[in-house]
Design a protein around this motif. Structure first.
Motif, PDB file in Angstrom:
ATOM      1  N   UNK A  80       0.982  -1.574  -0.577  1.00  0.00           N
ATOM      2  CA  UNK A  80      -0.037  -0.132  -0.243  1.00  0.00           C
ATOM      3  C   UNK A  80       1.122   0.925  -0.098  1.00  0.00           C
TER       4      UNK A  80
ATOM      5  N   UNK B   1       3.289   2.043   3.724  1.00  0.00           N
ATOM      6  CA  UNK B   1       2.261   2.539   4.814  1.00  0.00           C
ATOM      7  C   UNK B   1       2.741   1.617   5.498  1.00  0.00           C
TER       8      UNK B   1
ATOM      9  N   UNK C  77      -0.807  -1.142  11.042  1.00  0.00           N
ATOM     10  CA  UNK C  77      -1.677   0.006  11.741  1.00  0.00           C
ATOM     11  C   UNK C  77      -1.778   0.851  11.366  1.00  0.00           C
ATOM     12  N   UNK C  78      -1.595   1.966  10.128  1.00  0.00           N
ATOM     13  CA  UNK C  78      -1.039   2.983  10.473  1.00  0.00           C
ATOM     14  C   UNK C  78      -1.910   3.320   9.178  1.00  0.00           C
ATOM     15  N   UNK C  79      -3.259   4.973   9.331  1.00  0.00           N
ATOM     16  CA  UNK C  79      -4.298   4.591   8.211  1.00  0.00           C
ATOM     17  C   UNK C  79      -3.801   5.372   6.657  1.00  0.00           C
TER      18      UNK C  79
ATOM     19  N   UNK D 128      -2.382   8.817   8.070  1.00  0.00           N
ATOM     20  CA  UNK D 128      -0.941   9.146   8.903  1.00  0.00           C
ATOM     21  C   UNK D 128       0.086   8.526   7.770  1.00  0.00           C
TER      22      UNK D 128
ATOM     23  N   UNK E 190      -2.881   5.548  -2.985  1.00  0.00           N
ATOM     24  CA  UNK E 190      -4.410   6.517  -2.204  1.00  0.00           C
ATOM     25  C   UNK E 190      -2.724   7.563  -2.365  1.00  0.00           C
TER      26      UNK E 190
ATOM     27  N   UNK F  51      -8.238   0.904   8.205  1.00  0.00           N
ATOM     28  CA  UNK F  51      -6.875  -0.133   8.300  1.00  0.00           C
ATOM     29  C   UNK F  51      -7.300  -1.088   9.507  1.00  0.00           C
TER      30      UNK F  51
ATOM     31  N   UNK G  95      -7.361  -4.010  11.409  1.00  0.00           N
ATOM     32  CA  UNK G  95      -5.763  -4.368  12.700  1.00  0.00           C
ATOM     33  C   UNK G  95      -6.283  -5.540  14.060  1.00  0.00           C
TER      34      UNK G  95
ATOM     35  N   UNK H  69      -7.688  -3.870   4.436  1.00  0.00           N
ATOM     36  CA  UNK H  69      -8.416  -2.700   4.448  1.00  0.00           C
ATOM     37  C   UNK H  69      -9.823  -2.501   4.245  1.00  0.00           C
TER      38      UNK H  69
ATOM     39  N   UNK I 221      -8.899   6.207   9.217  1.00  0.00           N
ATOM     40  CA  UNK I 221      -8.785   5.132  10.475  1.00  0.00           C
ATOM     41  C   UNK I 221      -7.981   3.805  10.518  1.00  0.00           C
ATOM     42  N   UNK I 222      -7.535   3.574  12.210  1.00  0.00           N
ATOM     43  CA  UNK I 222      -7.463   1.791  12.416  1.00  0.00           C
ATOM     44  C   UNK I 222      -8.286   1.695  13.289  1.00  0.00           C
TER      45      UNK I 222
END
Lengths: 157, 157
Positions: free
Chosen positions: A3, A33, A36-38, A41, A83, B65, B67, B81, B136-137
């Motif tokens: 990603x 990416x 765990x990141x969006x 972020x 993205x 995201x 998890x 995702x 977000x995550x």
């Protein structure tokens, strides 16, 4: 699946682009990416890492399925997600050179002519010139020759 | 990495939800992206497959995201995702029952109370009530208990 998040900074009718040493192609700053990141972020973190500056109020403009196929375009050999964000202001002053390449401000119009992947040209021009969100699939060869693009877009209802 | 696209249909102040048999939880119709699809194509195709109806002018509202961790929330065991679209009209009449569960129209307000994954509640309520895009995550246990959510949002500049 990889990603990638990138961010096009546009300010005073100029865009901040990274010139990559290998082909001399221009890209918007970005990268992979982390777990765990969006995507938001990731785009902010990668922009900061690559430019030293902080984007203000970034907004997602495009989500693309990137497909690498054999030359005939028949067999999918790799696939990842891209993205693309845009931001219209920043804090800090971007580096001029980085380990990734050279950072340059170019007039917005030069997105039409600067050397870059043809799919990137589609994405970046959409991001700066149209409202709403763009989606699509780009089919490339391993040498990053664009074979086909299929695009959709939408605006908030 | 898995990519899931779903679509919340809202019409006449009612939302179309799928009640899944396993836990009795409600979800927006959706499912897995196929290779080479865009997220837009995937959301439309999955909605049609699951409801028999066609969404009009869908628009992306959230990218998340997802998890799965151990119970302590320390070790990432799976990650995927989620792309959430909204549409405000459709053609065709949705099925009432499908192999995936029962399709029901509910008043918009019931999104606050119907049984569902807590992250879905966050996403679907954002999609219908706020402008812009959410990121977000969501951290869940394997039993789909929400451990943590980290949210960002943006609007077109």
């Amino acid at each position: 699946m990889q990603r990638i998040a990138n961010l096009l900074m546009i300010k005073d009718d100029h865009v901040l682009l990274l010139k990559k040493p290998r082909r001399g192609w221009y890209v918007a700053p970005g990268g992979k990416m982390e777990p765990g990141e969006s995507i938001y972020e990731a785009a902010c973190r990668e922009f900061k890492e690559e430019t030293g500056a902080t984007p203000i109020a970034p907004h997602l403009k495009g989500i693309y399925t990137m497909v690498i196929t054999d030359t005939a375009g028949e067999t999918i050999e790799d696939e990842w997600m891209l993205y693309t964000f845009i931001a219209r202001d920043l804090t800090g002053i971007p580096y001029e050179t980085t380990t990734e390449g050279v950072l340059e401000w170019h007039p917005v119009e030069s997105l039409a002519t600067l050397p870059m992947a043809e799919g990137d040209r589609t994405n970046l021009q959409f991001a700066i010139s149209q409202s709403g969100t763009q989606y699509g699939t780009f089919y490339y060869t391993k040498e990053f020759k664009l074979l086909k693009e299929v695009i959709q877009k939408s605006v908030e209802g």
